[in-house]
Design a protein around this motif. Structure first.
Motif, PDB file in Angstrom:
ATOM      1  N   GLY A 168       0.669  -1.130  -0.068  1.00  0.00           N
ATOM      2  CA  GLY A 168       0.033  -0.005  -0.075  1.00  0.00           C
ATOM      3  C   GLY A 168       0.750   1.186   0.100  1.00  0.00           C
ATOM      4  O   GLY A 168       2.157   1.307  -0.301  1.00  0.00           O
ATOM      5  N   ASP A 169       0.238   2.151   0.476  1.00  0.00           N
ATOM      6  CA  ASP A 169       0.865   3.673   0.193  1.00  0.00           C
ATOM      7  C   ASP A 169       2.164   3.675   1.020  1.00  0.00           C
ATOM      8  O   ASP A 169       3.109   4.538   0.947  1.00  0.00           O
ATOM      9  N   GLU A 196       5.991   4.578   0.116  1.00  0.00           N
ATOM     10  CA  GLU A 196       6.826   5.470   0.617  1.00  0.00           C
ATOM     11  C   GLU A 196       8.177   4.951   1.129  1.00  0.00           C
ATOM     12  O   GLU A 196       9.368   5.526   1.039  1.00  0.00           O
ATOM     13  N   GLY A 197       8.224   3.809   1.939  1.00  0.00           N
ATOM     14  CA  GLY A 197       9.105   3.376   2.482  1.00  0.00           C
ATOM     15  C   GLY A 197      10.038   2.820   1.216  1.00  0.00           C
ATOM     16  O   GLY A 197      11.509   2.997   1.593  1.00  0.00           O
ATOM     17  N   GLY A 202      14.985   3.518  -1.816  1.00  0.00           N
ATOM     18  CA  GLY A 202      15.578   3.832  -3.195  1.00  0.00           C
ATOM     19  C   GLY A 202      16.373   5.034  -3.507  1.00  0.00           C
ATOM     20  O   GLY A 202      17.254   5.055  -4.261  1.00  0.00           O
ATOM     21  N   ARG A 203      15.905   6.015  -2.791  1.00  0.00           N
ATOM     22  CA  ARG A 203      16.764   7.344  -3.298  1.00  0.00           C
ATOM     23  C   ARG A 203      18.088   7.257  -2.546  1.00  0.00           C
ATOM     24  O   ARG A 203      18.941   7.661  -3.194  1.00  0.00           O
ATOM     25  N   ILE A 204      18.079   6.740  -1.290  1.00  0.00           N
ATOM     26  CA  ILE A 204      19.399   6.519  -0.580  1.00  0.00           C
ATOM     27  C   ILE A 204      20.246   5.609  -1.864  1.00  0.00           C
ATOM     28  O   ILE A 204      21.584   6.047  -2.082  1.00  0.00           O
ATOM     29  N   GLY A 213      15.406 -10.520 -12.413  1.00  0.00           N
ATOM     30  CA  GLY A 213      14.873  -9.567 -11.446  1.00  0.00           C
ATOM     31  C   GLY A 213      14.232 -10.510 -10.370  1.00  0.00           C
ATOM     32  O   GLY A 213      13.789 -11.435 -10.559  1.00  0.00           O
ATOM     33  N   HIS A 214      13.340  -9.685  -9.315  1.00  0.00           N
ATOM     34  CA  HIS A 214      13.063 -10.463  -8.295  1.00  0.00           C
ATOM     35  C   HIS A 214      11.898  -9.206  -7.602  1.00  0.00           C
ATOM     36  O   HIS A 214      12.273  -8.224  -7.546  1.00  0.00           O
ATOM     37  N   GLY A 215      11.057  -9.917  -6.731  1.00  0.00           N
ATOM     38  CA  GLY A 215      10.264  -9.232  -5.850  1.00  0.00           C
ATOM     39  C   GLY A 215      11.206  -8.586  -4.757  1.00  0.00           C
ATOM     40  O   GLY A 215      12.308  -9.221  -4.572  1.00  0.00           O
ATOM     41  N   VAL A 216      11.117  -7.256  -4.339  1.00  0.00           N
ATOM     42  CA  VAL A 216      11.619  -6.996  -3.331  1.00  0.00           C
ATOM     43  C   VAL A 216      10.712  -5.783  -2.425  1.00  0.00           C
ATOM     44  O   VAL A 216       9.659  -5.685  -2.718  1.00  0.00           O
ATOM     45  N   GLY A 217      11.196  -5.540  -1.298  1.00  0.00           N
ATOM     46  CA  GLY A 217      10.307  -4.580  -0.503  1.00  0.00           C
ATOM     47  C   GLY A 217      10.895  -4.707   0.890  1.00  0.00           C
ATOM     48  O   GLY A 217      11.899  -4.424   1.298  1.00  0.00           O
ATOM     49  N   GLN A 218       9.922  -5.417   1.763  1.00  0.00           N
ATOM     50  CA  GLN A 218      10.509  -5.887   3.157  1.00  0.00           C
ATOM     51  C   GLN A 218      11.564  -7.035   3.279  1.00  0.00           C
ATOM     52  O   GLN A 218      12.267  -7.304   4.275  1.00  0.00           O
ATOM     53  N   LEU A 219      11.655  -7.707   2.118  1.00  0.00           N
ATOM     54  CA  LEU A 219      12.268  -8.884   2.001  1.00  0.00           C
ATOM     55  C   LEU A 219      13.433  -8.368   0.799  1.00  0.00           C
ATOM     56  O   LEU A 219      13.081  -7.582  -0.080  1.00  0.00           O
TER      57      LEU A 219
END
Length: 276
Positions: free
Chosen positions: A22-23, A27-28, A33-35, A183-189
């Protein structure tokens, strides 16, 4: 049968399900990504003949720590560096060391920073001094292929659309797409479902839905696609010793298209790296 799950209710492990963020997740990922992108920007003037990949890796570690970010690769499955730096015929997962870069090399620098639990994953190619036209062309082709793949990302598209766009373009340029890595899923993992192939057929693969987050990171060889992994268990090289290049962005599927989380704030997404 692949299933989709709201990320907020999913266990923090790779279950093969496709997380929909979600949002808060988006935002996370913008922060992480910016860093990653800012670090790759900062490296641009540092990549020159005589510098060691260890010195670059040390800089990457310090850059992250100063901003409250940790390198995801450090101690990942026994890997002990803050980045992967792959030179010339190294396809991916090159291990930084004391060997200095030399005039005419090309280098891929791949960084992933963890920021408040979110993983920002990106890589770029860097020319070392003056490089040969064939190397310049390979870098251009690889970048364009990634962006063509990203242009396919929208709700209702299929993963195969991304792979087909990349493969069709690369092979039309008489280069080859590496098939051993994806490529791969990414986020909290760091690595999650789905796998994102850089080759394939339009209409194949799972459907893209809003909230999905994954990397697109084609590896392109001047020669054949075949690779091998060296005895260190990490370094992958082209079997025919041909040059290889890679670019990587992390993207999220939005209601109308996609968002790239790892764009360069300074406009340095591809060589030549001349600040705006």
């Amino acid at each position: 049968m692949v299933s989709y799950i709201e990320a907020a209710t999913a266990p923090l492990k790779n279950t093969g399900q496709i997380r929909l963020y979600g949002d808060d997740g988006f935002e996370g990922m913008r922060r992480a990504g910016r860093i990653a992108a800012e670090c790759l920007d900062a490296l641009a003037p540092m990549v020159e003949p005589g510098v060691t990949t260890k010195a670059l890796d040390d800089f990457i570690f310090a850059f992250g720590v100063e901003r409250g970010a940790l390198p995801a690769t450090l101690n990942y499955r026994g890997y002990n560096k803050a980045s992967c730096i792959s030179i010339n015929h190294v396809v991916c997962h090159g291990i930084p060391n004391e060997k200095p870069l030399k005039e005419g090399d090309i280098a891929n620098i791949d960084v992933t920073f963890i920021v408040d639990g979110w993983h920002g994953d990106s890589s770029r190619m860097y020319p070392v001094g003056t490089i040969k036209r064939a190397a310049e062309r390979l870098i251009d082709i690889t970048y364009e292929s990634m962006m063509l793949g990203i242009a396919e990302v929208r709700p209702g598209a299929r993963l195969g659309d991304i792979g087909a766009a990349i493969q069709d373009f690369v092979e039309a340029q008489r280069c080859s797409v590496v098939r051993d890595f994806c490529g791969h899923g990414v986020g909290q993992l760091f690595h999650d479902a789905p796998n994102v192939l850089h080759y394939g057929n339009r209409g194949d693969g799972l459907e893209l839905r809003p909230g999905m987050i994954f990397t697109i990171e084609p590896m392109v060889n001047l020669g054949r696609a075949h690779v091998k992994v060296l005895a260190d268990g990490w370094t992958a090289v082209t079997r025919d010793r041909s040059l290889s290049a890679q670019f990587e962005h992390t993207v999220g599927v939005t209601e109308t298209g996609c968002e790239i989380f790892t764009l360069s704030p300074a406009g340095l997404d591809r060589p030549p790296y001349i600040a705006d």
